[in-house]
Design a protein around this motif. Sequence first.
Motif, short mmCIF file in Angstrom:
data_model
loop_
_atom_site.label_atom_id
_atom_site.label_comp_id
_atom_site.label_asym_id
_atom_site.label_seq_id
_atom_site.Cartn_x
_atom_site.Cartn_y
_atom_site.Cartn_z
N THR A 1 0.85 -1.18 0.00
CA THR A 1 0.00 0.00 0.00
C THR A 1 0.89 1.23 0.00
OG1 THR A 1 -1.65 -1.15 1.34
CG2 THR A 1 -1.82 1.26 1.22
N VAL A 2 0.58 2.19 -0.85
CA VAL A 2 1.22 3.50 -0.81
C VAL A 2 0.17 4.49 -0.32
CG1 VAL A 2 2.40 5.31 -2.10
CG2 VAL A 2 2.78 2.89 -2.68
N LYS A 3 0.41 5.06 0.86
CA LYS A 3 -0.53 6.03 1.44
C LYS A 3 0.21 7.33 1.70
CE LYS A 3 -2.72 7.80 5.35
NZ LYS A 3 -2.47 8.03 6.80
N ARG A 4 -0.24 8.38 1.03
CA ARG A 4 0.44 9.68 1.09
C ARG A 4 1.94 9.51 0.79
NH1 ARG A 4 -2.11 14.22 3.34
NH2 ARG A 4 -4.30 13.81 3.90
N GLY A 5 2.24 8.63 -0.16
CA GLY A 5 3.61 8.43 -0.60
C GLY A 5 4.42 7.45 0.22
N ARG A 6 3.90 7.05 1.40
CA ARG A 6 4.65 6.11 2.24
C ARG A 6 4.25 4.68 1.93
NH1 ARG A 6 5.52 2.77 6.22
NH2 ARG A 6 7.19 3.17 7.73
N ARG A 7 5.22 3.78 1.86
CA ARG A 7 4.98 2.38 1.53
C ARG A 7 4.68 1.58 2.80
NH1 ARG A 7 6.87 0.40 -3.34
NH2 ARG A 7 7.53 -1.55 -2.35
N PHE A 8 3.68 0.71 2.70
CA PHE A 8 3.34 -0.24 3.76
C PHE A 8 3.38 -1.62 3.11
CE2 PHE A 8 1.54 3.75 5.09
CZ PHE A 8 1.68 3.77 6.47
#
Length: 443
Positions: free
Chosen positions: A419-426
Amino acid sequence: MGHDDTGAPTPFSAPAAGALAVYRGATLLDGTGGPARPATTIVVAGQTIRTVGPDAEVPDVPGAEVFELGGRFVVPGLIDSHQHLATPPNRALAESVLRRHVYSGVTAIRDMADDLRQVGDLARATRVGEIPGPDIHYAALMAGPDFFDDPRTWQVSQGEIPGTVPWMQAVTEQTDLSLAVALARGTHATAIKVYADLPGSLVAAIAAEARRQGIQVWAHGAVFPAGPGEVVAAGVDAVSHVTLLVHEAAEQPLTSYKDKPPIDYARFAEGGDDARLGALFQSMLEHGTVLDATACMWVWMEEQAEDDAGRARARLQDGLSARLTAQAYRAGVPISTGTDYETEPEHPYPALFDELTYLVRRCGIPAEQVIRSATLVGAMSMGAEAAMGTVESGKLANFAVLARDPLADIDNLRSIECTVKRGRRFERADYQAEHDAKGRSEG
């Protein structure tokens, strides 16, 4: 300020504005409902998407971290448009739910009224990156005074009196609505949720004052005595629970939330579209009202029922839910994907995936349109479509990377890799490792 403490750590914060990432070779389903776009590159700068285009047309970006996605599929971050994170408040459980959501591709949720003292802090914590989780848009509730003996109102007002707090207000014709709406806005809520025991005239007055003050209104499909047609005509932004819309065709007057008229299930089981519901759906189209259907909720309700009578009622409601949701879709009503329940903590995926499967398999909605419902229409349900809901330049970098094609099988949304959320990878593998380790320690 008494000291210079730097505050809590934010290990899940978004990348800095100057950070660059390039995702190449994806097959993109952009959330518009259009066809898949193979061989697509997405350029992310900090929290936002800078560029989306064919691989051959997007040049190399100096200094960017590059992720090769050949053979993988990208969809916009998913949105659950009907969650309850704090009824009653349980911080550890809420954080667990939020963590599972974001590692499953969910980048935003719509919280439909809870104890906003806790929800507001959860929204802050996920936004700044203290904890992993989707962005949270939430509602402050308004209802008639008779509703506030409901035990849930006490659960979300602990230490105070239900109906007298800014996030849970009892309103009447004598209420100063300009003050009541201002108090709700002071909770940093996205919307006011209109719930129960209000006449149509008061629903319309709340909606008008909310519009004047620049806050959305979300409502139950029927508010009792206000019927669905009155709720939609009031100009609310979204209505919840498709099975409540059946009361537009009620043969008896609507009186109160606790005294709903009986439903003629046989009438709606005969097949074909209902004319009175058809007129309501046309009104929803004209008003731009989003339907938060919570379509598969009754499957879960049947599982939770304590006796045969409860299970039988849930099955009837489930059949009604599938038929009315299908009719709403055929009428062109924008349908978002809300759940109003959650899977057990040990389950690897949130309930949202069951809702998406239900919409495809029980309601006959094509997979690409269900993905649109879970992304763009979800953003529309909370007035956030300018910032999220599709993968396009200028919007937040919210998207999910999948190993398999969700158009071939909607359950392939569970093949989430990142998942990319606000540019951060999870990374899903990180969550899975934690999940498996916890299961072993508790087993």
